[in-house]
Design a protein around this motif. Structure first.
Motif, PDB file in Angstrom:
ATOM      1  N   PRO A 137       1.121  -1.615  -0.204  1.00  0.00           N
ATOM      2  CA  PRO A 137       0.059  -0.189  -0.143  1.00  0.00           C
ATOM      3  C   PRO A 137       0.963   1.147  -0.047  1.00  0.00           C
ATOM      4  N   VAL A 138       0.491   2.399  -1.151  1.00  0.00           N
ATOM      5  CA  VAL A 138       1.087   3.678  -0.936  1.00  0.00           C
ATOM      6  C   VAL A 138       0.198   4.167  -0.937  1.00  0.00           C
ATOM      7  N   HIS A 139       1.042   5.701  -0.410  1.00  0.00           N
ATOM      8  CA  HIS A 139      -0.651   7.231  -0.500  1.00  0.00           C
ATOM      9  C   HIS A 139       0.455   8.663  -0.957  1.00  0.00           C
ATOM     10  N   ALA A 140      -0.185   9.208  -1.324  1.00  0.00           N
ATOM     11  CA  ALA A 140       0.225  10.319  -2.280  1.00  0.00           C
ATOM     12  C   ALA A 140       1.066  11.151  -1.344  1.00  0.00           C
ATOM     13  N   HIS A 141       2.155  12.105  -1.995  1.00  0.00           N
ATOM     14  CA  HIS A 141       1.942  13.237  -1.037  1.00  0.00           C
ATOM     15  C   HIS A 141       2.537  13.981  -1.768  1.00  0.00           C
ATOM     16  N   PHE A 142       2.795  15.028  -2.049  1.00  0.00           N
ATOM     17  CA  PHE A 142       3.731  16.414  -2.579  1.00  0.00           C
ATOM     18  C   PHE A 142       4.945  16.622  -2.599  1.00  0.00           C
ATOM     19  N   VAL A 143       5.345  17.158  -3.855  1.00  0.00           N
ATOM     20  CA  VAL A 143       6.637  17.116  -3.668  1.00  0.00           C
ATOM     21  C   VAL A 143       7.012  18.442  -4.375  1.00  0.00           C
ATOM     22  N   PRO A 144       7.803  19.787  -4.865  1.00  0.00           N
ATOM     23  CA  PRO A 144       7.962  20.613  -5.394  1.00  0.00           C
ATOM     24  C   PRO A 144       9.513  20.777  -6.198  1.00  0.00           C
ATOM     25  N   THR A 145       8.604  20.908  -7.233  1.00  0.00           N
ATOM     26  CA  THR A 145       9.841  21.135  -8.585  1.00  0.00           C
ATOM     27  C   THR A 145      10.719  22.136  -9.020  1.00  0.00           C
ATOM     28  N   ALA A 146      11.331  22.329 -10.175  1.00  0.00           N
ATOM     29  CA  ALA A 146      12.184  23.506  -9.916  1.00  0.00           C
ATOM     30  C   ALA A 146      11.680  24.561 -10.004  1.00  0.00           C
ATOM     31  N   ASP A 147      10.128  25.119 -10.771  1.00  0.00           N
ATOM     32  CA  ASP A 147       9.593  26.199 -10.955  1.00  0.00           C
ATOM     33  C   ASP A 147       8.778  26.279  -9.888  1.00  0.00           C
ATOM     34  N   GLY A 148       8.413  25.748  -8.724  1.00  0.00           N
ATOM     35  CA  GLY A 148       7.443  25.618  -8.130  1.00  0.00           C
ATOM     36  C   GLY A 148       6.527  25.091  -7.966  1.00  0.00           C
ATOM     37  N   PRO A 149       5.647  24.410  -8.817  1.00  0.00           N
ATOM     38  CA  PRO A 149       5.049  23.810  -8.891  1.00  0.00           C
ATOM     39  C   PRO A 149       4.948  22.112  -8.463  1.00  0.00           C
ATOM     40  N   LEU A 150       4.499  21.664  -7.437  1.00  0.00           N
ATOM     41  CA  LEU A 150       4.142  20.423  -6.811  1.00  0.00           C
ATOM     42  C   LEU A 150       3.626  19.375  -8.017  1.00  0.00           C
ATOM     43  N   ILE A 151       4.137  18.289  -7.620  1.00  0.00           N
ATOM     44  CA  ILE A 151       4.191  16.900  -8.622  1.00  0.00           C
ATOM     45  C   ILE A 151       3.596  15.933  -6.913  1.00  0.00           C
ATOM     46  N   PRO A 152       2.786  15.318  -7.405  1.00  0.00           N
ATOM     47  CA  PRO A 152       2.056  14.177  -7.017  1.00  0.00           C
ATOM     48  C   PRO A 152       3.501  12.485  -6.785  1.00  0.00           C
ATOM     49  N   VAL A 153       4.000  12.516  -5.725  1.00  0.00           N
ATOM     50  CA  VAL A 153       4.826  10.968  -4.750  1.00  0.00           C
ATOM     51  C   VAL A 153       4.168  10.226  -4.358  1.00  0.00           C
ATOM     52  N   PHE A 154       4.856   8.689  -4.610  1.00  0.00           N
ATOM     53  CA  PHE A 154       4.386   7.809  -3.311  1.00  0.00           C
ATOM     54  C   PHE A 154       5.175   7.290  -2.139  1.00  0.00           C
ATOM     55  N   ARG A 155       4.303   7.008  -0.988  1.00  0.00           N
ATOM     56  CA  ARG A 155       5.508   6.860  -0.013  1.00  0.00           C
ATOM     57  C   ARG A 155       5.054   5.016   0.391  1.00  0.00           C
ATOM     58  N   PRO A 156       5.508   4.745   1.365  1.00  0.00           N
ATOM     59  CA  PRO A 156       4.742   3.295   1.623  1.00  0.00           C
ATOM     60  C   PRO A 156       4.380   3.998   2.983  1.00  0.00           C
ATOM     61  N   THR A 157       2.115   3.178   2.572  1.00  0.00           N
ATOM     62  CA  THR A 157       1.199   3.791   4.063  1.00  0.00           C
ATOM     63  C   THR A 157       2.039   2.577   5.454  1.00  0.00           C
ATOM     64  N   GLU A 158       2.066   3.762   6.203  1.00  0.00           N
ATOM     65  CA  GLU A 158       2.672   3.062   7.268  1.00  0.00           C
ATOM     66  C   GLU A 158       1.775   2.356   8.118  1.00  0.00           C
ATOM     67  N   ASP A 159       2.156   1.044   8.720  1.00  0.00           N
ATOM     68  CA  ASP A 159       1.210  -0.189   9.408  1.00  0.00           C
ATOM     69  C   ASP A 159       0.915  -0.293   8.401  1.00  0.00           C
ATOM     70  N   SER A 160       0.813  -0.919   7.134  1.00  0.00           N
ATOM     71  CA  SER A 160       0.190  -1.703   6.121  1.00  0.00           C
ATOM     72  C   SER A 160       0.165  -3.288   6.416  1.00  0.00           C
TER      73      SER A 160
END
Lengths: 138, 392
Positions: free
Chosen positions: A115-138
């Protein structure tokens, strides 16, 4: 530029793809939903392949999904990214698939089906993009 | 009533030519195309003035107008370009044969000229240049890969390959056994990048990761400079030309809903190449050929995993069984399906797939360096375009 400033390139936004990237820039994960038949679709496109409707609504997505496949990218390396990049195909619980990448996980701990869920990280020009990390205690 | 297929054997390959395959051609793609086309016309004993049709890839940099005024074609009545990058490489035969069969053209030249190694940008390099549309190569979807660091053909295809490994218990060494065979073929092919340089499975396993856990360095084709050209005409006229005609028994394209090319990430089950399953159905069941009749196979192997997946998709073995099929020696000259006898794209070089068509022609003419005895029928697959060539 600060040494730790984000360097990953910003998305290339077109009239057809803006619906996804504009929402992502604000930290929201969305998909097109056909206003004619209710079908979700990604990547975005102008016409519903099921009913030919041109009318769309924006569906907010939970960001929860499972890892359908992955790839640990070692070479060639581009200066905008940290390696290895863990590329990911995520099947979202709403039933569409996204290509993204994983963060906050060791390459040796990546498992198809996790299981994974989305979070957002910035790009060089500012806009955020969605990336994923494992869902804890899955 | 079955699906419609190309008129069987209506067109034939009557000429084939190429340049040397190298890492630095030292001349333009236009010149490379001129050289290979000129060689193919000489081979066919035809003149430039006989040509009235030209076919290439959408991604080929050589412009038709420049080609015409360089080679000296007098009047072009048909031209076409095939999308899908290397996946469309065998599609040039379908378009050429269709043009000949319909009367749209009488003599068609199909070509690809490439400087994948020494050109402005190496083919496999990590690129982030915005390319929302990309020459109709089927890679518009790259915009969905680039911000996440998924920048290369190897990385796009790896996502499918890892799912394939997961589903069927395939390991890197299974890909490696295919590569060892390809390099064995290349070792005796003077035109090949891998000439006189075979590898062991250990060397494969010890080569560095490009993409873990599926693509080592030695699983990758070699970026190459060069050009290949073929001359296609009606089988009736072909009978009067010097070489035994290599008939295009059938040629087909199969593109499924939501299927992409290298970035084929949206089909429901990525552990199988279902586009290639559709292609196999069209080449064999629909066109009336038997897999048992195939003497030699040429299968697009930009990266080794897609060789195994196409063997399965085409129906030469069951799903997940290509690793055993290969371990049994099936791809060797004395195996049940000699495959990529020039060394493939991995062993010979990467003229974007068209050198596999060249090898098929040589096998059926009996002039291949690793000749299959009495080869009469060849299948060529570029995953979503393919053909069966035959002497019969």
């Amino acid at each position: 530029m600060a040494a730790d400033a984000p360097t990953r390139p910003s998305p290339t936004v077109t009239d057809d793809s803006a619906v996804f990237w504009d929402a992502a820039a604000e930290g929201r994960l969305v998909a097109q939903r056909c206003a004619g038949c209710g079908r979700l679709r990604h990547p975005p496109r102008p016409m519903c392949p099921a009913c030919s409707s041109l009318e769309v609504e924006i569906a907010e997505l939970s960001g929860q999904g499972t890892l359908y496949s992955y790839a640990i990218l070692h070479h060639p390396q581009h200066p905008a990214f940290e390696y290895p990049v863990i590329a990911a195909l995520v099947d979202l619980e709403e039933g569409i698939r996204l290509l993204s990448c994983l963060t906050d996980v060791s390459k040796d701990d990546v498992r198809i089906g996790m299981p994974v869920h989305a979070h957002f990280v910035p790009t060089a020009d500012g806009p955020l993009i969605p990336v994923f990390r494992p869902t804890e205690d899955s | 009533m079955g699906r419609r297929t190309l008129a069987r054997g209506a067109a034939s390959i009557v000429g084939a030519g190429c340049t040397e395959f190298s890492r630095r051609a030292g001349r333009t793609e236009l010149q490379l195309a001129c050289e290979s086309i000129s060689a193919a016309l000489d081979d066919a004993d035809l003149a430039a003035a006989d040509v009235d049709g030209i076919v290439s890839y959408t991604v080929d940099p050589v412009e038709e107008t420049e080609l015409v005024r360089s080679v000296g074609f007098e009047e072009v009545n048909f031209s076409a370009r095939i999308p899908y990058g290397g996946g469309g490489s065998v599609g040039v035969l379908q378009h050429a044969a269709a043009a000949v069969a319909s009367g749209a053209a009488e003599v068609v030249v199909a070509y690809r000229a490439i400087r994948a190694r020494s050109g402005a940008s190496r083919f496999g390099s990590a690129k982030t240049a915005p390319s929302p549309t990309s020459g109709h190569s089927g890679t518009t979807a790259m915009q969905w890969c680039m911000p996440f660091g998924v920048l290369t053909p190897a990385s796009w295809m790896a996502l499918n390959s890892v799912r394939y490994m997961h589903e069927f218990g395939v390991e890197s060494a299974d890909f490696g056994r295919a590569v060892v065979q390809l390099r064995e073929y290349a070792a005796t092919n003077p035109a090949a990048w891998g000439f006189q340089n075979p590898i062991t499975l250990d060397e494969h396993q010890e080569s560095r990761w490009i993409v873990e856990p599926c693509i080592h360095l030695l699983d990758c084709c070699q970026e190459t400079d060069g050009s290949v050209a073929l001359v296609i005409t009606g089988s009736q006229r072909a009978a009067d030309l010097p070489h035994t005609p290599v008939r295009i028994g059938t040629a087909s394209t199969a593109g499924l809903f939501e299927q992409e090319i290298a970035s084929d990430h949206y089909r429901p089950d990525l552990s199988v190449m279902d586009g290639t399953m559709a292609l196999g159905r069209r080449l064999f069941e629909d066109a009336g050929f038997s897999r048992d009749d195939i003497d030699v196979a040429l299968i697009y192997d930009a990266f080794s995993p897609i060789l195994l997946m196409q063997l399965e998709g085409l129906g030469f073995c069951g799903f997940g069984e290509a690793k055993d099929f290969i371990a049994d020696g099936s791809l060797a000259l004395d195996g049940s399906l000699p495959t990529n006898t020039n060394g493939g794209l991995i062993g010979e070089g990467y003229i974007h797939g068209l050198n596999l068509v060249l090898e098929a022609v040589r096998q059926l003419r009996g002039t291949a360096v690793n000749q299959v005895a009495d080869a009469r029928t060849a299948v060529i697959s570029a995953s979503r375009t393919g053909a069966i060539l035959t002497l019969d």
